[in-house]
Design an enzyme around this catalytic site. Structure first.
Site, PDB file in Angstrom:
ATOM      1  N   GLY A 139       0.819  -1.195   0.000  1.00 33.66           N
ATOM      2  CA  GLY A 139       0.000   0.000   0.000  1.00 33.66           C
ATOM      3  C   GLY A 139       0.857   1.250   0.000  1.00 33.66           C
ATOM      4  O   GLY A 139       1.365   1.677  -1.025  1.00 33.66           O
ATOM      5  N   ILE A 165      -8.118   0.984  -6.669  1.00 33.81           N
ATOM      6  CA  ILE A 165      -7.833   1.935  -7.727  1.00 33.81           C
ATOM      7  C   ILE A 165      -9.058   2.813  -8.001  1.00 33.81           C
ATOM      8  O   ILE A 165     -10.089   2.325  -8.472  1.00 33.81           O
ATOM      9  CB  ILE A 165      -7.386   1.212  -9.014  1.00 33.81           C
ATOM     10  CG1 ILE A 165      -6.231   0.258  -8.713  1.00 33.81           C
ATOM     11  CG2 ILE A 165      -7.003   2.230 -10.081  1.00 33.81           C
ATOM     12  CD1 ILE A 165      -5.039   0.896  -8.022  1.00 33.81           C
ATOM     13  N   GLU A 250      -0.476  15.043  -4.947  1.00 31.56           N
ATOM     14  CA  GLU A 250      -1.599  14.175  -4.561  1.00 31.56           C
ATOM     15  C   GLU A 250      -1.924  14.355  -3.087  1.00 31.56           C
ATOM     16  O   GLU A 250      -3.096  14.462  -2.701  1.00 31.56           O
ATOM     17  CB  GLU A 250      -1.262  12.714  -4.835  1.00 31.56           C
ATOM     18  CG  GLU A 250      -2.356  11.773  -4.367  1.00 31.56           C
ATOM     19  CD  GLU A 250      -2.010  10.295  -4.540  1.00 31.56           C
ATOM     20  OE1 GLU A 250      -2.776   9.451  -4.030  1.00 31.56           O
ATOM     21  OE2 GLU A 250      -0.995   9.988  -5.185  1.00 31.56           O
TER      22      GLU A 250
END
Length: 387
Positions: A139, A165, A250
């Site tokens: 992860g 996803i 992000e």
């Protein structure tokens, strides 16, 4: 009644005009559809096309590919904030995910031919993108991925599984992180573009998540998928360095989202506290509750100041991965604290999906997990301190 808010000084008239465009779009085309999309488990593809026509996708991409040609993260932050304003957290992961997670890889790494194939339709909203990093056994630790892309003639043979996803079911174009040199550790990873009709590529899902039901999340399986070398994004074996660079944005996107969502949760709690009565008095008339709200209001304003500094840094290219990690873990943890207290102030109503705060409670929990867990963010910061 809204909470007391300090004046934000990072946006100019052009940004505010853009915000008005985004706000009208969100209020007209998104807010009325949220419940229907939650029941369906995905959003309508047409919403991407509408966003594309308004110029909300690829603002920083070159104009020759249909983008806005304006390299300024503040525009992306506005899209995220306006979606969060109406509680559309799932749409942040969809639309802002394409904007802030997928498009930047093509902007910085794509050739003109690749960008004509993939970036142009992404910006127009005619195609939907995703990025596949996480695996069942890897992860937050991207260095542990096991998906392989073995060089074969003029291309690669891709094998492996990716999970959790975002946009995984509906995406047309997927950037996949894979090992092209298994002996080189993190220096042996590459980014490959998988297209939806490739033989050997299958999708499982959408996954049955606790929250974010309008945002499709899938498991992707690659079984001897042939990837032509023309679908290699950037240089071979440089994928990890590309990821480290882009992950800062992000994580800031997640922090911006959590910042806006916690404000909404606070306002819901404040409004409920002023209208709901207990023992003949409003909930807010009890000193303990006023103190809780006062503490949260203060923490929210302090947090917004830090987030705004990060937004400005991102707009000038000065945001680094450690600062982004600080923003990601601190803001998302505060987000959970605010939502938790907001649910408590709603009493039993806060534990029902009928009330928005109950749905926000379910949706918010993942924010400290995706994009890198709180613990991994602290590890990134701690390693810098230990140098």
């Amino acid at each position: 009644m809204a909470s007391v808010t300090l004046e934000r000084r990072i946006f100019d008239a052009e940004h505010e005009a853009f915000r008005e465009t985004v706000r009208r779009f969100v209020d007209t085309d998104i807010a009325p559809q949220l419940d229907a999309w939650a029941r369906a488990g995905r959003v309508d593809r047409d919403i991407y096309r509408k966003a594309g026509k308004l110029g909300l996708l690829g603002v920083s991409a070159p104009e020759r590919f249909g983008g806005g040609g304006v390299v300024d993260y503040r525009f992306s932050a506005i899209v995220t904030e306006e979606l969060a304003r109406v509680g559309a957290q799932a749409l942040v992961m969809n639309l802002s995910g394409v904007n802030d997670l997928v498009i930047p890889y093509f902007e910085t790494l794509g050739t003109d031919e690749q960008n004509q194939r993939w970036l142009v339709p992404l910006i127009a909203g005619d195609a939907i993108g995703a990025i596949a990093m996480t695996e069942p056994g890897a992860g937050s630790d991207l260095a542990a991925i096991t998906t392989t892309a073995t060089p074969n003639g003029d291309g690669f043979i891709l094998n492996g599984t990716k999970t959790f996803i975002s946009n995984g079911i509906i995406a047309d174009t997927i950037i996949v992180v894979a090992r092209t040199d298994p002996s080189a550790g993190r220096n042996g990873m590459s980014l490959l573009v998988v297209e939806s009709d490739m033989t050997g590529f299958t999708r499982l899902g959408p996954l049955d998540k606790v929250g974010l039901t309008a945002q499709d999340t899938a498991e992707l399986v690659f079984d001897n998928v042939y990837i032509p070398r023309a679908n290699l994004l950037g240089s071979e074996n440089q994928g990890f360095s590309y990821l480290r660079h882009n992950l800062a944005i992000e994580r800031l996107c997640i922090a911006v989202m959590s910042m806006a969502l916690m404000r909404r949760a606070f306002d819901l709690a404040l409004s409920h506290s002023m209208s709901r009565k207990a023992f003949g008095s409003r909930v807010i008339d009890f000193q303990a509750n006023r103190f809780y709200l006062a503490e949260l209001a203060t923490e929210i304003e302090v947090a917004q100041t830090f987030v705004d500094r990060c937004i400005v840094d991102a707009s000038t290219g000065a945001l680094d991965e450690v600062t982004a990690a600080m923003a990601k873990w601190w803001i998302t943890e505060l987000h959970l604290k605010v939502v938790h207290r907001a649910v408590q102030l709603h009493g039993g109503y806060g534990y029902t999906k009928e009330y928005e705060i109950g749905r926000a409670y379910l949706d918010s929990r993942v924010t400290t997990i995706f994009g890198g867990t709180t613990e991994i963010m602290k590890e990134i910061i701690g390693r810098r301190l230990a140098r």
